[in-house]
Design a protein around this motif. Sequence first.
Motif, PDB file in Angstrom:
ATOM      1  N   LEU A   1       0.823  -1.197   0.000  1.00 29.20           N
ATOM      2  CA  LEU A   1       0.000   0.000   0.000  1.00 29.20           C
ATOM      3  C   LEU A   1       0.864   1.257   0.000  1.00 29.20           C
ATOM      4  O   LEU A   1       1.933   1.288   0.616  1.00 29.20           O
ATOM      5  CB  LEU A   1      -0.910   0.022   1.233  1.00 29.20           C
ATOM      6  CG  LEU A   1      -1.929  -1.117   1.374  1.00 29.20           C
ATOM      7  CD1 LEU A   1      -2.649  -1.000   2.716  1.00 29.20           C
ATOM      8  CD2 LEU A   1      -2.920  -1.107   0.228  1.00 29.20           C
ATOM      9  N   ARG A   2       0.396   2.285  -0.683  1.00 26.56           N
ATOM     10  CA  ARG A   2       1.008   3.603  -0.552  1.00 26.56           C
ATOM     11  C   ARG A   2       0.504   4.212   0.751  1.00 26.56           C
ATOM     12  O   ARG A   2      -0.700   4.239   0.996  1.00 26.56           O
ATOM     13  CB  ARG A   2       0.642   4.478  -1.745  1.00 26.56           C
ATOM     14  CG  ARG A   2       1.249   3.991  -3.070  1.00 26.56           C
ATOM     15  CD  ARG A   2       0.562   4.602  -4.260  1.00 26.56           C
ATOM     16  NE  ARG A   2      -0.832   4.141  -4.353  1.00 26.56           N
ATOM     17  CZ  ARG A   2      -1.636   4.420  -5.375  1.00 26.56           C
ATOM     18  NH1 ARG A   2      -1.193   5.153  -6.366  1.00 26.56           N
ATOM     19  NH2 ARG A   2      -2.875   3.972  -5.388  1.00 26.56           N
ATOM     20  N   TYR A   3       1.403   4.695   1.552  1.00 29.52           N
ATOM     21  CA  TYR A   3       1.010   5.058   2.908  1.00 29.52           C
ATOM     22  C   TYR A   3       1.692   6.329   3.385  1.00 29.52           C
ATOM     23  O   TYR A   3       2.653   6.829   2.776  1.00 29.52           O
ATOM     24  CB  TYR A   3       1.349   3.913   3.874  1.00 29.52           C
ATOM     25  CG  TYR A   3       2.831   3.690   4.080  1.00 29.52           C
ATOM     26  CD1 TYR A   3       3.503   4.252   5.181  1.00 29.52           C
ATOM     27  CD2 TYR A   3       3.586   2.929   3.181  1.00 29.52           C
ATOM     28  CE1 TYR A   3       4.853   4.052   5.366  1.00 29.52           C
ATOM     29  CE2 TYR A   3       4.941   2.723   3.360  1.00 29.52           C
ATOM     30  CZ  TYR A   3       5.582   3.289   4.462  1.00 29.52           C
ATOM     31  OH  TYR A   3       6.929   3.099   4.645  1.00 29.52           O
ATOM     32  N   GLU A   4       1.162   6.856   4.486  1.00 29.94           N
ATOM     33  CA  GLU A   4       1.779   7.975   5.194  1.00 29.94           C
ATOM     34  C   GLU A   4       1.607   7.736   6.694  1.00 29.94           C
ATOM     35  O   GLU A   4       0.634   7.122   7.135  1.00 29.94           O
ATOM     36  CB  GLU A   4       1.120   9.305   4.797  1.00 29.94           C
ATOM     37  CG  GLU A   4      -0.366   9.394   5.131  1.00 29.94           C
ATOM     38  CD  GLU A   4      -1.002  10.707   4.686  1.00 29.94           C
ATOM     39  OE1 GLU A   4      -0.277  11.559   4.141  1.00 29.94           O
ATOM     40  OE2 GLU A   4      -2.229  10.869   4.905  1.00 29.94           O
ATOM     41  N   ILE A   5       2.587   8.174   7.464  1.00 30.42           N
ATOM     42  CA  ILE A   5       2.518   8.101   8.924  1.00 30.42           C
ATOM     43  C   ILE A   5       2.510   9.529   9.441  1.00 30.42           C
ATOM     44  O   ILE A   5       3.489  10.267   9.278  1.00 30.42           O
ATOM     45  CB  ILE A   5       3.705   7.329   9.513  1.00 30.42           C
ATOM     46  CG1 ILE A   5       3.770   5.913   8.931  1.00 30.42           C
ATOM     47  CG2 ILE A   5       3.604   7.264  11.040  1.00 30.42           C
ATOM     48  CD1 ILE A   5       4.988   5.105   9.394  1.00 30.42           C
ATOM     49  N   ILE A   6       1.395   9.928  10.032  1.00 30.88           N
ATOM     50  CA  ILE A   6       1.224  11.309  10.487  1.00 30.88           C
ATOM     51  C   ILE A   6       1.371  11.365  12.008  1.00 30.88           C
ATOM     52  O   ILE A   6       0.539  10.821  12.739  1.00 30.88           O
ATOM     53  CB  ILE A   6      -0.160  11.857  10.082  1.00 30.88           C
ATOM     54  CG1 ILE A   6      -0.361  11.740   8.574  1.00 30.88           C
ATOM     55  CG2 ILE A   6      -0.317  13.304  10.537  1.00 30.88           C
ATOM     56  CD1 ILE A   6      -1.754  12.151   8.112  1.00 30.88           C
ATOM     57  N   PHE A   7       2.434  11.997  12.468  1.00 34.23           N
ATOM     58  CA  PHE A   7       2.627  12.222  13.895  1.00 34.23           C
ATOM     59  C   PHE A   7       2.050  13.593  14.258  1.00 34.23           C
ATOM     60  O   PHE A   7       2.330  14.587  13.577  1.00 34.23           O
ATOM     61  CB  PHE A   7       4.108  12.184  14.267  1.00 34.23           C
ATOM     62  CG  PHE A   7       4.718  10.809  14.200  1.00 34.23           C
ATOM     63  CD1 PHE A   7       4.589   9.932  15.263  1.00 34.23           C
ATOM     64  CD2 PHE A   7       5.428  10.400  13.078  1.00 34.23           C
ATOM     65  CE1 PHE A   7       5.155   8.662  15.211  1.00 34.23           C
ATOM     66  CE2 PHE A   7       5.992   9.137  13.016  1.00 34.23           C
ATOM     67  CZ  PHE A   7       5.848   8.263  14.087  1.00 34.23           C
ATOM     68  N   ILE A   8       1.260  13.641  15.320  1.00 38.88           N
ATOM     69  CA  ILE A   8       0.718  14.911  15.814  1.00 38.88           C
ATOM     70  C   ILE A   8       1.361  15.189  17.156  1.00 38.88           C
ATOM     71  O   ILE A   8       1.064  14.520  18.153  1.00 38.88           O
ATOM     72  CB  ILE A   8      -0.815  14.878  15.947  1.00 38.88           C
ATOM     73  CG1 ILE A   8      -1.463  14.421  14.643  1.00 38.88           C
ATOM     74  CG2 ILE A   8      -1.329  16.267  16.344  1.00 38.88           C
ATOM     75  CD1 ILE A   8      -1.748  12.932  14.588  1.00 38.88           C
ATOM     76  N   ASP A   9       2.264  16.163  17.193  1.00 32.71           N
ATOM     77  CA  ASP A   9       2.947  16.522  18.433  1.00 32.71           C
ATOM     78  C   ASP A   9       2.045  17.448  19.246  1.00 32.71           C
ATOM     79  O   ASP A   9       1.874  18.614  18.908  1.00 32.71           O
ATOM     80  CB  ASP A   9       4.277  17.201  18.108  1.00 32.71           C
ATOM     81  CG  ASP A   9       5.041  17.606  19.355  1.00 32.71           C
ATOM     82  OD1 ASP A   9       4.751  17.040  20.435  1.00 32.71           O
ATOM     83  OD2 ASP A   9       5.914  18.491  19.269  1.00 32.71           O
ATOM     84  N   ASP A  10       1.505  16.913  20.321  1.00 29.18           N
ATOM     85  CA  ASP A  10       0.513  17.632  21.117  1.00 29.18           C
ATOM     86  C   ASP A  10       1.183  18.437  22.233  1.00 29.18           C
ATOM     87  O   ASP A  10       0.908  18.245  23.415  1.00 29.18           O
ATOM     88  CB  ASP A  10      -0.488  16.625  21.705  1.00 29.18           C
ATOM     89  CG  ASP A  10      -1.676  17.298  22.358  1.00 29.18           C
ATOM     90  OD1 ASP A  10      -1.984  18.446  22.015  1.00 29.18           O
ATOM     91  OD2 ASP A  10      -2.310  16.660  23.231  1.00 29.18           O
ATOM     92  N   GLY A  11       2.090  19.348  21.837  1.00 24.31           N
ATOM     93  CA  GLY A  11       2.742  20.223  22.803  1.00 24.31           C
ATOM     94  C   GLY A  11       3.825  19.557  23.608  1.00 24.31           C
ATOM     95  O   GLY A  11       3.985  19.842  24.809  1.00 24.31           O
ATOM     96  N   SER A  12       4.614  18.677  23.004  1.00 25.29           N
ATOM     97  CA  SER A  12       5.703  17.998  23.723  1.00 25.29           C
ATOM     98  C   SER A  12       6.751  18.995  24.183  1.00 25.29           C
ATOM     99  O   SER A  12       7.035  19.992  23.520  1.00 25.29           O
ATOM    100  CB  SER A  12       6.352  16.941  22.827  1.00 25.29           C
ATOM    101  OG  SER A  12       5.445  15.915  22.494  1.00 25.29           O
ATOM    102  N   THR A  13       7.342  18.691  25.330  1.00 24.32           N
ATOM    103  CA  THR A  13       8.415  19.541  25.872  1.00 24.32           C
ATOM    104  C   THR A  13       9.772  18.851  25.790  1.00 24.32           C
ATOM    105  O   THR A  13      10.766  19.403  26.258  1.00 24.32           O
ATOM    106  CB  THR A  13       8.119  19.900  27.334  1.00 24.32           C
ATOM    107  OG1 THR A  13       7.934  18.701  28.104  1.00 24.32           O
ATOM    108  CG2 THR A  13       6.863  20.757  27.436  1.00 24.32           C
ATOM    109  N   ASP A  14       9.816  17.657  25.195  1.00 27.63           N
ATOM    110  CA  ASP A  14      11.089  16.969  25.025  1.00 27.63           C
ATOM    111  C   ASP A  14      11.485  17.023  23.548  1.00 27.63           C
ATOM    112  O   ASP A  14      11.047  17.911  22.814  1.00 27.63           O
ATOM    113  CB  ASP A  14      11.007  15.529  25.553  1.00 27.63           C
ATOM    114  CG  ASP A  14       9.986  14.700  24.771  1.00 27.63           C
ATOM    115  OD1 ASP A  14       9.353  15.240  23.833  1.00 27.63           O
ATOM    116  OD2 ASP A  14       9.815  13.509  25.106  1.00 27.63           O
TER     117      ASP A  14
END
Length: 330
Positions: A34-47
Amino acid sequence: MTVDLSIVVPVLNEQESVACFVDAVTPIVESLGLRYEIIFIDDGSTDATADIVCGLQRNDPHIRLIRLSRNFGKEAALTAGLDFSTGAAVVPMDVDLQDPPSLLCEMVARWREGYDIAFGQRVERRSDTGTKRVTAGLFYRVFNSISGHPIDANAGDFRLMSRAAVDATLVLRERNRFMKGLFAWVGFRSIAVPYERPARVAGTTKFNYWKLWNFALDGITSFSTAPLKIWTYVGGSVALIALIYTAVIVAQTLIFGRDVPGYASLMVVILVLGAVQLMSLGIIGEYLGRMYMETKQRPIYLVKDTAGFPPSQDRADGQFVPRDAVRAAE
């Protein structure tokens, strides 16, 4: 590039888990062709979570990053990921690998069979504490007994959804979001995919019992008015008892010449009625507070920056700050 599968991953201070997740998921998705994408949503990380994702993205064009302007909560971050996803199928996953990537093969197979939703259902939760297992089971029983739209027990956000199911879910723009309830509300043809929930591969959970309690409260108040209705019956029952007790006192006084019970009885009645009234006001306040938040019509989330997306995906639909606007402000 047309995408067949979008994997949506909310993250908060998960610098130890991001690379492990990509290493585990990538070969499985590629084996599906499959053609794919991995979407990370950084929810205000402090590291260093966002920096690590950016580093991975430079070497892997399938990886995308959305950085929110602050911590909006997992439900809002998951909504952002769904908004930005373009795949014909979308799978929300936890980065800690407690959602087994190997299950993607069976979910995709069910999707190809014609199911719009293939949701992971936990049949064993040895990695959770005894308290969490008991409280989770209690929540599902209470929720399903009072809600008009029951949710599947032991089913989290981990599921494959067709584009039609995703688009239907995104029509629902309420601010107090309970995603499991929203997924159930939209309907569509669904099937359970059972699995055993493993332990985290790295890092620590960002939930505690106080957050889980508020999460459960959001879920119940978002999908049921039973907590409001019940006080009609509680009030009626208390009024009936008070009326009977009044008749008894009057009868005793008229027949036997007895006085009204004294201080102790009076204090008990006052305290009980006061407690009932305060509890009912608290329930009303929960609903009123949520109505207040909805009427303000604030966006569910705001995007600080993105990486890995084609320029054509920048949108200005009022639910997030477009990337060009962010650059202009900087």
